[in-house]
Design a protein around this motif. Structure first.
Motif, PDB file in Angstrom:
ATOM      1  N   LYS A 147      49.309  35.043  28.041  1.00  0.00           N
ATOM      2  CA  LYS A 147      49.602  36.295  29.001  1.00  0.00           C
ATOM      3  C   LYS A 147      48.864  37.267  28.636  1.00  0.00           C
ATOM      4  O   LYS A 147      48.854  37.702  27.540  1.00  0.00           O
ATOM      5  N   LEU A 148      48.233  37.850  29.537  1.00  0.00           N
ATOM      6  CA  LEU A 148      47.201  39.288  29.402  1.00  0.00           C
ATOM      7  C   LEU A 148      48.296  40.387  29.152  1.00  0.00           C
ATOM      8  O   LEU A 148      49.451  40.524  29.599  1.00  0.00           O
ATOM      9  N   ASP A 149      47.805  41.315  28.305  1.00  0.00           N
ATOM     10  CA  ASP A 149      48.816  42.492  27.881  1.00  0.00           C
ATOM     11  C   ASP A 149      47.998  43.726  27.910  1.00  0.00           C
ATOM     12  O   ASP A 149      48.496  44.940  27.428  1.00  0.00           O
ATOM     13  N   PHE A 150      46.568  44.023  28.424  1.00  0.00           N
ATOM     14  CA  PHE A 150      45.869  45.076  28.514  1.00  0.00           C
ATOM     15  C   PHE A 150      44.983  45.256  29.556  1.00  0.00           C
ATOM     16  O   PHE A 150      44.429  44.197  30.186  1.00  0.00           O
ATOM     17  N   HIS A 151      45.071  46.414  30.555  1.00  0.00           N
ATOM     18  CA  HIS A 151      44.045  46.617  31.591  1.00  0.00           C
ATOM     19  C   HIS A 151      44.336  45.470  32.526  1.00  0.00           C
ATOM     20  O   HIS A 151      43.367  44.858  32.861  1.00  0.00           O
ATOM     21  N   ILE A 152      45.433  45.271  32.896  1.00  0.00           N
ATOM     22  CA  ILE A 152      45.800  44.124  33.883  1.00  0.00           C
ATOM     23  C   ILE A 152      45.681  44.740  35.195  1.00  0.00           C
ATOM     24  O   ILE A 152      46.189  45.955  35.541  1.00  0.00           O
ATOM     25  N   SER A 153      44.831  44.252  36.047  1.00  0.00           N
ATOM     26  CA  SER A 153      44.462  44.785  37.488  1.00  0.00           C
ATOM     27  C   SER A 153      44.235  43.832  38.424  1.00  0.00           C
ATOM     28  O   SER A 153      43.739  42.638  38.357  1.00  0.00           O
ATOM     29  N   ALA A 154      44.796  44.012  39.658  1.00  0.00           N
ATOM     30  CA  ALA A 154      44.613  43.262  40.859  1.00  0.00           C
ATOM     31  C   ALA A 154      43.847  43.920  41.847  1.00  0.00           C
ATOM     32  O   ALA A 154      44.138  45.166  42.156  1.00  0.00           O
ATOM     33  N   ASN A 155      42.785  43.331  42.251  1.00  0.00           N
ATOM     34  CA  ASN A 155      41.690  44.205  43.145  1.00  0.00           C
ATOM     35  C   ASN A 155      41.698  43.387  44.320  1.00  0.00           C
ATOM     36  O   ASN A 155      41.583  42.233  44.525  1.00  0.00           O
ATOM     37  N   LEU A 156      41.665  44.116  45.628  1.00  0.00           N
ATOM     38  CA  LEU A 156      41.093  43.470  46.956  1.00  0.00           C
ATOM     39  C   LEU A 156      39.837  43.433  46.887  1.00  0.00           C
ATOM     40  O   LEU A 156      39.163  44.565  47.021  1.00  0.00           O
ATOM     41  N   MET A 157      39.322  42.306  47.325  1.00  0.00           N
ATOM     42  CA  MET A 157      37.762  42.228  47.549  1.00  0.00           C
ATOM     43  C   MET A 157      37.312  42.958  48.860  1.00  0.00           C
ATOM     44  O   MET A 157      37.982  42.987  49.823  1.00  0.00           O
ATOM     45  N   GLU A 158      36.207  43.810  48.730  1.00  0.00           N
ATOM     46  CA  GLU A 158      35.853  44.104  50.232  1.00  0.00           C
ATOM     47  C   GLU A 158      35.587  43.061  51.120  1.00  0.00           C
ATOM     48  O   GLU A 158      34.922  42.304  50.930  1.00  0.00           O
ATOM     49  N   GLY A 159      35.868  43.477  52.263  1.00  0.00           N
ATOM     50  CA  GLY A 159      35.403  42.495  53.496  1.00  0.00           C
ATOM     51  C   GLY A 159      36.611  42.256  54.409  1.00  0.00           C
ATOM     52  O   GLY A 159      36.497  41.388  55.404  1.00  0.00           O
ATOM     53  N   THR A 160      37.668  42.845  54.258  1.00  0.00           N
ATOM     54  CA  THR A 160      38.883  42.570  55.123  1.00  0.00           C
ATOM     55  C   THR A 160      38.488  42.917  56.268  1.00  0.00           C
ATOM     56  O   THR A 160      39.103  42.206  57.262  1.00  0.00           O
ATOM     57  N   GLU A 161      37.863  43.872  56.885  1.00  0.00           N
ATOM     58  CA  GLU A 161      37.614  44.287  58.228  1.00  0.00           C
ATOM     59  C   GLU A 161      36.844  43.190  58.964  1.00  0.00           C
ATOM     60  O   GLU A 161      36.663  43.285  60.443  1.00  0.00           O
ATOM     61  N   GLU A 162      35.831  42.756  58.179  1.00  0.00           N
ATOM     62  CA  GLU A 162      34.712  41.603  58.914  1.00  0.00           C
ATOM     63  C   GLU A 162      35.168  40.185  58.276  1.00  0.00           C
ATOM     64  O   GLU A 162      34.069  39.565  58.253  1.00  0.00           O
ATOM     65  N   ALA A 163      36.264  39.758  57.704  1.00  0.00           N
ATOM     66  CA  ALA A 163      36.808  38.599  57.463  1.00  0.00           C
ATOM     67  C   ALA A 163      35.834  37.961  56.365  1.00  0.00           C
ATOM     68  O   ALA A 163      35.737  36.809  56.408  1.00  0.00           O
ATOM     69  N   TYR A 164      35.582  38.737  55.422  1.00  0.00           N
ATOM     70  CA  TYR A 164      34.495  38.350  54.371  1.00  0.00           C
ATOM     71  C   TYR A 164      33.483  37.680  54.724  1.00  0.00           C
ATOM     72  O   TYR A 164      32.685  36.700  53.827  1.00  0.00           O
ATOM     73  N   ARG A 165      32.632  37.886  55.788  1.00  0.00           N
ATOM     74  CA  ARG A 165      31.310  37.321  56.035  1.00  0.00           C
ATOM     75  C   ARG A 165      30.245  37.698  55.126  1.00  0.00           C
ATOM     76  O   ARG A 165      29.318  37.084  55.011  1.00  0.00           O
ATOM     77  N   SER A 166      30.669  39.144  54.628  1.00  0.00           N
ATOM     78  CA  SER A 166      29.507  39.475  53.609  1.00  0.00           C
ATOM     79  C   SER A 166      29.641  38.690  52.358  1.00  0.00           C
ATOM     80  O   SER A 166      28.513  38.693  51.635  1.00  0.00           O
ATOM     81  N   LEU A 167      30.575  37.882  52.060  1.00  0.00           N
ATOM     82  CA  LEU A 167      30.616  36.960  51.032  1.00  0.00           C
ATOM     83  C   LEU A 167      30.270  35.452  51.456  1.00  0.00           C
ATOM     84  O   LEU A 167      30.514  34.408  50.714  1.00  0.00           O
ATOM     85  N   GLY A 168      29.797  35.385  52.675  1.00  0.00           N
ATOM     86  CA  GLY A 168      29.346  34.062  52.914  1.00  0.00           C
ATOM     87  C   GLY A 168      30.428  33.246  53.829  1.00  0.00           C
ATOM     88  O   GLY A 168      30.299  32.061  53.882  1.00  0.00           O
TER      89      GLY A 168
END
Length: 231
Positions: A147-168
């Motif tokens: 289990k992690l105990d420091f700087h725990i972060s959940a991030n939303l990747m950019e691309g929600t508006e275009e269905a992540y086509r920028s990620l291929g």
């Protein structure tokens, strides 16, 4: 014969008000001030919803933030109240909204909202980040991951508006969210500057409310489990 007496107009008004439900106040309390930071203002793709963030400074580092979604004359609070401002991303159809909430130095949670009866409301009983971490620790390859105990972060990747086509990706519009999880261990070998989880990705299905890991994420996820920076 019993006489019938009509009640006085003022009495009728009092009785009517007493029988009517109280109207809920719409908008933040007067001691919460709308921030003038343009980076904390967000508008949905269809232009119908504007996210406004209000701050109350109680002194002695007692700062509180409220987030309100404005749709025309209607305002709805996006709970919970927090100690920092937040970032937001909408899906392309403006029906889903993700809150990227800083909770401390290098730490972040995610909250998911959905339009219901014309207003945004919480879409999950627990924060979306809590659900993502539970999914991570419940997978076969991560059950023995400490289990992690420091700087725990959940991030939303950019691309929600275009269905992540920028990620291929070639996914249906307004269907998926890509979440990246990261964190560190406070204690690690002396020859290592940082060690932990380096951006492990999963996908959240807005239609089914379930997580999965597309095959295209497998290689980078394996690297994320071994992430460290040596001195």
């Amino acid at each position: 014969m019993t006489a019938f007496c009509r009640p006085a107009p003022w009495l009728a008004l009092v009785l009517t008000l007493a029988a009517s439900p109280a109207l809920a106040a719409s908008g933040p309390p007067p001691d919460y001030i709308l921030t003038n930071n343009a980076g904390l203002a967000f508008t949905s793709p269809d232009g119908a919803t504007r996210i406004e963030q209000y701050m109350k400074d109680g002194g002695d580092w007692d700062v509180k933030w409220q987030v309100w979604a404005r749709r025309g004359e209607q305002m709805t609070e996006l709970k919970p109240e927090q100690g920092y401002g937040a970032g937001f991303r909408f899906t392309g159809d403006s029906q889903w909204l993700v809150r990227m909430q800083k909770t401390g130095s290098g730490e972040q949670d995610l909250y998911l909202y959905h339009v219901e009866k014309g207003a945004f409301a919480s879409a999950t009983k627990k924060p979306l980040s809590d659900l993502a971490w539970a999914y991570f620790y419940g997978r076969p390859e991560t059950k023995r991951f400490a289990k992690l105990d420091f700087h725990i972060s959940a991030n939303l990747m950019e691309g929600t508006e275009e269905a992540y086509r920028s990620l291929g990706m070639d996914w249906p519009n307004n269907r998926y969210l890509v979440i990246s999880l990261s964190g560190e261990y406070d204690n690690h070998p002396k020859n290592v500057a940082m060690k932990g989880l380096g951006g492990w990705r999963c996908r959240y299905d807005l239609e089914t409310g379930k997580f999965d890991v597309p095959e295209t994420f497998a290689k980078k996820n394996a690297e994320a489990l071994r992430w460290e920076i040596r001195r």
